[in-house]
Scaffold this motif. Structure first.
Motif, PDB file in Angstrom:
ATOM      1  N   PHE A 155       0.832  -1.199   0.000  1.00 12.91           N
ATOM      2  CA  PHE A 155       0.000   0.000   0.000  1.00 12.91           C
ATOM      3  C   PHE A 155       0.867   1.250   0.000  1.00 12.91           C
ATOM      4  O   PHE A 155       0.629   2.201  -0.748  1.00 12.91           O
ATOM      5  CB  PHE A 155      -0.931   0.011   1.217  1.00 12.91           C
ATOM      6  N   ALA A 156       1.899   1.255   0.854  1.00 12.37           N
ATOM      7  CA  ALA A 156       2.750   2.439   0.975  1.00 12.37           C
ATOM      8  C   ALA A 156       3.533   2.705  -0.305  1.00 12.37           C
ATOM      9  O   ALA A 156       3.568   3.834  -0.810  1.00 12.37           O
ATOM     10  CB  ALA A 156       3.702   2.279   2.157  1.00 12.37           C
ATOM     11  N   LEU A 157       4.158   1.669  -0.847  1.00 10.57           N
ATOM     12  CA  LEU A 157       5.033   1.871  -2.002  1.00 10.57           C
ATOM     13  C   LEU A 157       4.239   2.178  -3.271  1.00 10.57           C
ATOM     14  O   LEU A 157       4.675   2.976  -4.106  1.00 10.57           O
ATOM     15  CB  LEU A 157       5.919   0.644  -2.199  1.00 10.57           C
ATOM     16  N   ALA A 158       3.077   1.550  -3.431  1.00 14.25           N
ATOM     17  CA  ALA A 158       2.263   1.816  -4.618  1.00 14.25           C
ATOM     18  C   ALA A 158       1.591   3.184  -4.543  1.00 14.25           C
ATOM     19  O   ALA A 158       1.525   3.910  -5.539  1.00 14.25           O
ATOM     20  CB  ALA A 158       1.209   0.720  -4.786  1.00 14.25           C
ATOM     21  N   THR A 159       1.127   3.538  -3.358  1.00 15.47           N
ATOM     22  CA  THR A 159       0.414   4.808  -3.198  1.00 15.47           C
ATOM     23  C   THR A 159       1.373   5.992  -3.210  1.00 15.47           C
ATOM     24  O   THR A 159       0.958   7.132  -3.436  1.00 15.47           O
ATOM     25  CB  THR A 159      -0.401   4.801  -1.897  1.00 15.47           C
ATOM     26  N   ARG A 160       2.652   5.737  -2.975  1.00 14.30           N
ATOM     27  CA  ARG A 160       3.645   6.811  -2.914  1.00 14.30           C
ATOM     28  C   ARG A 160       3.584   7.697  -4.163  1.00 14.30           C
ATOM     29  O   ARG A 160       3.522   8.923  -4.066  1.00 14.30           O
ATOM     30  CB  ARG A 160       5.041   6.204  -2.748  1.00 14.30           C
ATOM     31  N   ARG A 161       3.570   7.082  -5.342  1.00 17.49           N
ATOM     32  CA  ARG A 161       3.512   7.860  -6.573  1.00 17.49           C
ATOM     33  C   ARG A 161       2.122   8.483  -6.775  1.00 17.49           C
ATOM     34  O   ARG A 161       1.986   9.578  -7.324  1.00 17.49           O
ATOM     35  CB  ARG A 161       3.877   6.957  -7.760  1.00 17.49           C
ATOM     36  N   GLU A 162       1.107   7.788  -6.330  1.00 16.04           N
ATOM     37  CA  GLU A 162      -0.274   8.249  -6.499  1.00 16.04           C
ATOM     38  C   GLU A 162      -0.521   9.591  -5.829  1.00 16.04           C
ATOM     39  O   GLU A 162      -1.210  10.460  -6.369  1.00 16.04           O
ATOM     40  CB  GLU A 162      -1.204   7.176  -5.929  1.00 16.04           C
ATOM     41  N   VAL A 163       0.044   9.763  -4.629  1.00 14.65           N
ATOM     42  CA  VAL A 163      -0.224  10.980  -3.860  1.00 14.65           C
ATOM     43  C   VAL A 163       0.898  11.999  -3.946  1.00 14.65           C
ATOM     44  O   VAL A 163       0.742  13.139  -3.484  1.00 14.65           O
ATOM     45  CB  VAL A 163      -0.505  10.639  -2.377  1.00 14.65           C
ATOM     46  N   ALA A 164       2.041  11.619  -4.538  1.00 13.72           N
ATOM     47  CA  ALA A 164       3.183  12.531  -4.617  1.00 13.72           C
ATOM     48  C   ALA A 164       2.866  13.861  -5.301  1.00 13.72           C
ATOM     49  O   ALA A 164       3.363  14.908  -4.858  1.00 13.72           O
ATOM     50  CB  ALA A 164       4.358  11.836  -5.319  1.00 13.72           C
ATOM     51  N   PRO A 165       2.045  13.899  -6.360  1.00 15.19           N
ATOM     52  CA  PRO A 165       1.757  15.192  -6.988  1.00 15.19           C
ATOM     53  C   PRO A 165       1.060  16.186  -6.060  1.00 15.19           C
ATOM     54  O   PRO A 165       1.024  17.380  -6.357  1.00 15.19           O
ATOM     55  CB  PRO A 165       0.841  14.814  -8.161  1.00 15.19           C
ATOM     56  N   MET A 170       4.647   8.962   1.189  1.00 20.12           N
ATOM     57  CA  MET A 170       4.318   7.658   1.766  1.00 20.12           C
ATOM     58  C   MET A 170       5.617   6.904   2.020  1.00 20.12           C
ATOM     59  O   MET A 170       6.477   6.820   1.138  1.00 20.12           O
ATOM     60  CB  MET A 170       3.430   6.855   0.825  1.00 20.12           C
ATOM     61  N   ILE A 171       5.745   6.347   3.221  1.00 22.13           N
ATOM     62  CA  ILE A 171       6.988   5.691   3.631  1.00 22.13           C
ATOM     63  C   ILE A 171       6.655   4.345   4.268  1.00 22.13           C
ATOM     64  O   ILE A 171       5.701   4.227   5.046  1.00 22.13           O
ATOM     65  CB  ILE A 171       7.749   6.553   4.658  1.00 22.13           C
ATOM     66  N   SER A 172       7.443   3.332   3.954  1.00 24.05           N
ATOM     67  CA  SER A 172       7.335   2.029   4.597  1.00 24.05           C
ATOM     68  C   SER A 172       8.570   1.809   5.469  1.00 24.05           C
ATOM     69  O   SER A 172       9.693   2.020   5.018  1.00 24.05           O
ATOM     70  CB  SER A 172       7.228   0.917   3.548  1.00 24.05           C
ATOM     71  N   VAL A 173       8.340   1.387   6.713  1.00 23.16           N
ATOM     72  CA  VAL A 173       9.440   1.113   7.649  1.00 23.16           C
ATOM     73  C   VAL A 173       9.298  -0.309   8.172  1.00 23.16           C
ATOM     74  O   VAL A 173       8.218  -0.706   8.617  1.00 23.16           O
ATOM     75  CB  VAL A 173       9.438   2.098   8.835  1.00 23.16           C
ATOM     76  N   GLU A 174      10.382  -1.072   8.111  1.00 21.57           N
ATOM     77  CA  GLU A 174      10.347  -2.451   8.610  1.00 21.57           C
ATOM     78  C   GLU A 174      11.281  -2.615   9.804  1.00 21.57           C
ATOM     79  O   GLU A 174      12.503  -2.640   9.640  1.00 21.57           O
ATOM     80  CB  GLU A 174      10.754  -3.431   7.504  1.00 21.57           C
ATOM     81  N   PRO A 175      10.728  -2.723  11.014  1.00 18.52           N
ATOM     82  CA  PRO A 175      11.552  -3.056  12.168  1.00 18.52           C
ATOM     83  C   PRO A 175      11.954  -4.527  12.142  1.00 18.52           C
ATOM     84  O   PRO A 175      11.191  -5.390  11.684  1.00 18.52           O
ATOM     85  CB  PRO A 175      10.627  -2.780  13.363  1.00 18.52           C
ATOM     86  N   GLY A 176      13.145  -4.804  12.633  1.00 13.56           N
ATOM     87  CA  GLY A 176      13.525  -6.185  12.881  1.00 13.56           C
ATOM     88  C   GLY A 176      12.963  -6.610  14.232  1.00 13.56           C
ATOM     89  O   GLY A 176      11.919  -6.125  14.663  1.00 13.56           O
ATOM     90  N   THR A 177      13.650  -7.506  14.900  1.00 12.35           N
ATOM     91  CA  THR A 177      13.182  -7.976  16.194  1.00 12.35           C
ATOM     92  C   THR A 177      13.369  -6.884  17.240  1.00 12.35           C
ATOM     93  O   THR A 177      14.474  -6.371  17.425  1.00 12.35           O
ATOM     94  CB  THR A 177      13.954  -9.238  16.611  1.00 12.35           C
ATOM     95  N   ILE A 178      12.280  -6.534  17.910  1.00 10.34           N
ATOM     96  CA  ILE A 178      12.282  -5.444  18.882  1.00 10.34           C
ATOM     97  C   ILE A 178      11.961  -5.984  20.269  1.00 10.34           C
ATOM     98  O   ILE A 178      11.063  -6.814  20.431  1.00 10.34           O
ATOM     99  CB  ILE A 178      11.234  -4.366  18.518  1.00 10.34           C
ATOM    100  N   GLU A 231      13.481  15.796   4.702  1.00 15.56           N
ATOM    101  CA  GLU A 231      13.001  16.648   3.614  1.00 15.56           C
ATOM    102  C   GLU A 231      12.653  15.822   2.375  1.00 15.56           C
ATOM    103  O   GLU A 231      11.646  16.080   1.693  1.00 15.56           O
ATOM    104  CB  GLU A 231      14.065  17.687   3.257  1.00 15.56           C
ATOM    105  N   HIS A 232      13.492  14.811   2.102  1.00 18.33           N
ATOM    106  CA  HIS A 232      13.242  13.926   0.964  1.00 18.33           C
ATOM    107  C   HIS A 232      13.397  12.480   1.453  1.00 18.33           C
ATOM    108  O   HIS A 232      14.439  11.842   1.225  1.00 18.33           O
ATOM    109  CB  HIS A 232      14.216  14.217  -0.182  1.00 18.33           C
ATOM    110  N   PRO A 233      12.383  11.930   2.101  1.00 17.81           N
ATOM    111  CA  PRO A 233      12.500  10.591   2.669  1.00 17.81           C
ATOM    112  C   PRO A 233      12.581   9.506   1.604  1.00 17.81           C
ATOM    113  O   PRO A 233      11.996   9.629   0.522  1.00 17.81           O
ATOM    114  CB  PRO A 233      11.214  10.445   3.488  1.00 17.81           C
ATOM    115  N   LYS A 234      13.314   8.463   1.921  1.00 10.42           N
ATOM    116  CA  LYS A 234      13.353   7.297   1.047  1.00 10.42           C
ATOM    117  C   LYS A 234      12.012   6.568   1.127  1.00 10.42           C
ATOM    118  O   LYS A 234      11.259   6.730   2.094  1.00 10.42           O
ATOM    119  CB  LYS A 234      14.487   6.359   1.484  1.00 10.42           C
ATOM    120  N   PRO A 235      11.706   5.744   0.156  1.00 14.58           N
ATOM    121  CA  PRO A 235      10.443   5.007   0.229  1.00 14.58           C
ATOM    122  C   PRO A 235      10.449   3.907   1.272  1.00 14.58           C
ATOM    123  O   PRO A 235       9.391   3.503   1.759  1.00 14.58           O
ATOM    124  CB  PRO A 235      10.274   4.414  -1.181  1.00 14.58           C
ATOM    125  N   PHE A 236      11.646   3.436   1.649  1.00 10.13           N
ATOM    126  CA  PHE A 236      11.723   2.255   2.509  1.00 10.13           C
ATOM    127  C   PHE A 236      12.896   2.361   3.481  1.00 10.13           C
ATOM    128  O   PHE A 236      14.002   2.752   3.085  1.00 10.13           O
ATOM    129  CB  PHE A 236      11.896   1.007   1.631  1.00 10.13           C
TER     130      PHE A 236
END
Length: 273
Positions: A155-165, A170-178, A231-236
């Motif tokens: 959802f995050a990665l696909a919608t990123r371009r959709e809402v960018a204009p 949109m950013i996706s973050v994956e935590p490891g073991t917490i 200011e310019h976040p990565k997608p992931f």
């Protein structure tokens, strides 16, 4: 409520404990206006001074609309709330899988949909989907949970371009073991006489050990906050479990090798299929 000049209005779901609480605390320390959600905000046992708690139940989509209506303009949404599940797919009732998707996927999507119109009108906004490295490195007996986190990432990665204009990131973050104690709140589905029980117990023991030695919530929260404010976040983004190394291996090695490696980390031997 309007934020002071230079500050943002931040909505953090699942802010009563774990990563969510640390994310809320760190945004507050950086001078932002922070709202945290809980299914029962009046009963939060350790409220963070300065955080305003509002009601949200991810499984009840109407509460997403009510939550945003109560807050007003939201500049940053951190979709962190969710539930953990483990067990054998064969032993898990389909209703429980549906409930997990309702809480971990459809609820965050409903809340995202609720904030998007305002962000689009203001031509500014950030949405962070907090997933799990189990999405990128799935392991046996965690299929349902991994699938929900994979859906959030998509959802995050696909919608990123959709809402960018419209100035929305949109950013996706994956935590490891917490090390947050989430294992104590995980729903388990494994039959007493299940043929899968022996291997499940092996994985469960390894998971408990990994979680006890996992990175702390504050370290993971800093990654999320930094990404949201960039200011310019990565997608992931990913953190924990030697993320830099294992994601490099994931790009270079055959998929079966990565699946076998992930299984071994969780105590399971390789089985040729």
């Amino acid at each position: 409520m309007s934020a002071a000049a230079g500050s943002k209005v931040v909505l953090v779901t699942g802010a009563s404990s774990g990563i969510g609480a640390e994310v809320a605390r760190q945004f507050l320390e950086r001078g932002h206006t922070v709202y945290g959600t809980s299914r029962h905000p009046e009963t939060v046992t350790d409220p963070i001074p300065g955080v305003r708690y509002v009601r949200l139940d991810n499984a009840d989509y109407q509460t997403a609309t009510a939550c945003v209506a109560e807050i007003g303009a939201v500049d940053i949404l951190i979709n962190n709330a969710g539930e953990s599940q483990a067990g054998a797919l064969e032993d898990t009732p389909i209703e429980e899988i549906e409930n997990l998707f309702r809480t971990n996927v459809f609820g965050p999507v409903a809340l995202t949909k609720a904030v998007l119109p305002g962000m689009r009108e203001r031509h500014s906004g950030t949405v962070v989907m907090v997933g799990s490295m189990l999405s990128s490195f799935p392991v046996a007996f965690r299929s349902n949970y991994a699938a929900t986190k994979s859906a959030l990432k998509a959802f995050a990665l696909a919608t990123r371009r959709e809402v960018a204009p419209y100035g929305i990131r949109m950013i996706s973050v994956e935590p490891g073991t917490i090390a947050t104690g989430i294992g104590d709140r995980r729903s388990i589905h494994i039959g007493a006489d299940s043929p899968y029980r022996g291997e499940y117990e092996t994985l469960a023991a390894a998971t408990r050990h990994n979680e006890e030695s996992g990175i702390d919530a504050a370290t993971m929260a800093a990654v999320i906050v930094d990404a949201a404010l960039a200011e310019h976040p990565k997608p992931f983004y990913a953190k924990g479990n030697r993320a830099g190394l294992v994601f490099t291996l994931r790009r270079l090695m055959p998929r079966q090798v990565i699946l076998d490696m992930t299984a071994r980390i969780h105590g399971l031997s390789r089985v040729k299929s």
